[in-house]
Design a protein around this motif. Structure first.
Motif, mmCIF file in Angstrom:
data_model
loop_
_atom_site.group_PDB
_atom_site.id
_atom_site.type_symbol
_atom_site.label_atom_id
_atom_site.label_comp_id
_atom_site.label_asym_id
_atom_site.label_seq_id
_atom_site.Cartn_x
_atom_site.Cartn_y
_atom_site.Cartn_z
ATOM 1 N N GLY A 71 0.750 -1.253 -0.127
ATOM 2 C CA GLY A 71 -0.164 -0.129 0.069
ATOM 3 C C GLY A 71 0.894 1.123 0.132
ATOM 4 N N ILE A 74 -0.234 3.812 -2.597
ATOM 5 C CA ILE A 74 -1.382 4.643 -2.457
ATOM 6 C C ILE A 74 -1.313 5.780 -1.490
ATOM 7 C CG2 ILE A 74 -3.716 4.494 -1.000
ATOM 8 C CD1 ILE A 74 -3.900 1.515 -1.697
ATOM 9 N N SER A 75 -0.428 5.705 -0.561
ATOM 10 C CA SER A 75 0.028 6.747 0.547
ATOM 11 C C SER A 75 0.585 7.853 -0.506
ATOM 12 C CB SER A 75 0.697 6.429 1.530
ATOM 13 O OG SER A 75 2.175 5.739 1.344
ATOM 14 N N GLU A 80 -4.717 10.640 -6.317
ATOM 15 C CA GLU A 80 -5.641 9.630 -5.715
ATOM 16 C C GLU A 80 -6.019 8.579 -6.894
ATOM 17 O OE1 GLU A 80 -8.959 11.861 -3.970
ATOM 18 O OE2 GLU A 80 -7.534 12.551 -2.116
ATOM 19 N N THR A 83 -6.142 2.890 -5.464
ATOM 20 C CA THR A 83 -7.039 2.387 -4.296
ATOM 21 C C THR A 83 -6.988 0.981 -4.108
ATOM 22 O OG1 THR A 83 -8.850 2.364 -5.836
ATOM 23 C CG2 THR A 83 -8.539 4.478 -4.577
ATOM 24 N N THR A 84 -7.704 0.612 -3.435
ATOM 25 C CA THR A 84 -7.670 -0.893 -3.075
ATOM 26 C C THR A 84 -9.202 -1.315 -3.301
ATOM 27 O OG1 THR A 84 -6.091 -0.853 -1.222
ATOM 28 C CG2 THR A 84 -7.370 -2.797 -1.357
ATOM 29 N N VAL A 85 -9.221 -2.338 -4.399
ATOM 30 C CA VAL A 85 -10.497 -2.723 -4.648
ATOM 31 C C VAL A 85 -10.596 -4.380 -4.705
ATOM 32 C CG1 VAL A 85 -12.318 -2.698 -6.629
ATOM 33 C CG2 VAL A 85 -10.859 -0.860 -6.367
ATOM 34 N N SER A 92 -6.353 3.758 -11.342
ATOM 35 C CA SER A 92 -7.555 4.346 -12.185
ATOM 36 C C SER A 92 -6.770 4.973 -13.527
ATOM 37 C CB SER A 92 -8.191 5.283 -11.431
ATOM 38 O OG SER A 92 -9.081 6.324 -12.506
#
Length: 287
Positions: A71, A74-75, A80, A83-85, A92
């Protein structure tokens, strides 16, 4: 000679006027620099003789065989886009800015950058000469660079074919693609419409053009839809010593011409609006 036709906002009729100019003379290079929404190819249906891939940027993709789900990406992502899906790191495509940061901080080397290669530049022939245009794929970036690519190709085609006139149908607004379109041209035409937003956007566009030491010509399209605003635009131009090349009335013949995939000159050469466009063109060319 290179003539750029631009507008402060979309929907003013810029492409219609570009199409008319491109069919007023016998041999021309028509370059559609509105690469985000190219449309002149729909009217002239050119025969493609060359197609080039335009790399509009990069997108990050994850190698799930390497991803440890730490992760960290992500940070760090400021857009943005990551993400986690369903318990999987997901990037994206539309949000990814292609900045490469995630590839540099990933401890597993699980993120790769791939080129955006769906945008294209086309070059070919149409019934009144040569045509060059770019089409930026949805979500791809750097349209100013694609405009430069279109312009360079247009110059090359003009030189190879001994064509002296290049008509540039520019993008709306005052951003990078517009600057790429008007840099180094001989003349700039700003198309506006009689509305408050039309006047406001025309002022901003004039300001940009002036920075290139060019004196733009103004065409007030659909002037008869709001005579008072047309007078306001005219008065502002007089006050700031900007030449108004002419006034075009609203007419359904324009719509009929587009439906038939023709310029208004091709559709009805003897109409009043065609004659007016001819006068405007000669004024711009010879003064």
């Amino acid at each position: 000679m290179e003539i750029a036709i631009i507008s402060g906002k979309g929907g003013t009729g810029k492409s219609i006027i570009s199409a008319a100019f491109a069919t007023l003379i016998e041999n021309v290079v028509l370059a559609d620099c509105d690469v985000d929404a190219a449309n002149l190819y729909l009217i002239f249906n050119p025969v493609h003789e060359e197609e080039k891939i335009y790399i509009g940027g990069h997108k990050a993709v994850i190698d799930y065989d390497k991803c440890s789900m730490c992760g960290l990406c992500i940070s760090y992502c400021r857009f943005e886009a990551i993400t986690t899906v369903n318990n999987k790191i997901t990037i994206s495509e539309t949000s990814c800015d292609g900045c490469f940061l995630c590839t540099r901080i990933c401890p597993e080397n699980a993120i790769n950058m791939i080129q955006n290669d769906k945008s294209r530049m086309f070059s070919g022939s149409f019934r009144n000469g040569k045509m060059v245009y770019g089409r930026l794929a949805p979500g791809e970036e750097n349209s100013g660079k694609l405009v430069n690519m279109v312009r360079e190709k247009a110059k090359q085609v003009a030189k190879e074919n001994g064509i002296k006139m290049i008509i540039l149908d520019g993008p709306p607004g005052i951003g990078c693609p517009v600057i790429s379109t008007i840099t180094g041209v001989d003349k700039v035409v700003i198309v506006t419409e009689p509305s408050v937003s039309g006047l406001h956007d025309m002022k901003r566009t004039v300001e940009i053009v002036k920075k290139f030491n060019l004196n733009p010509w103004i065409i007030i399209n659909k002037f008869n839809l709001n005579n008072e605003m047309s007078r306001q635009i005219e008065n502002w131009c007089k006050k700031h010593k900007i030449s108004v090349a002419g006034y075009l009335p609203f007419t359904s013949q324009i719509v009929n011409a587009m439906v038939q995939q023709m310029s208004i000159i091709e559709y009805n050469k003897n109409s009043e609006i065609s004659k007016t466009l001819g006068t405007i063109y000669n004024t711009i060319i010879h003064e």
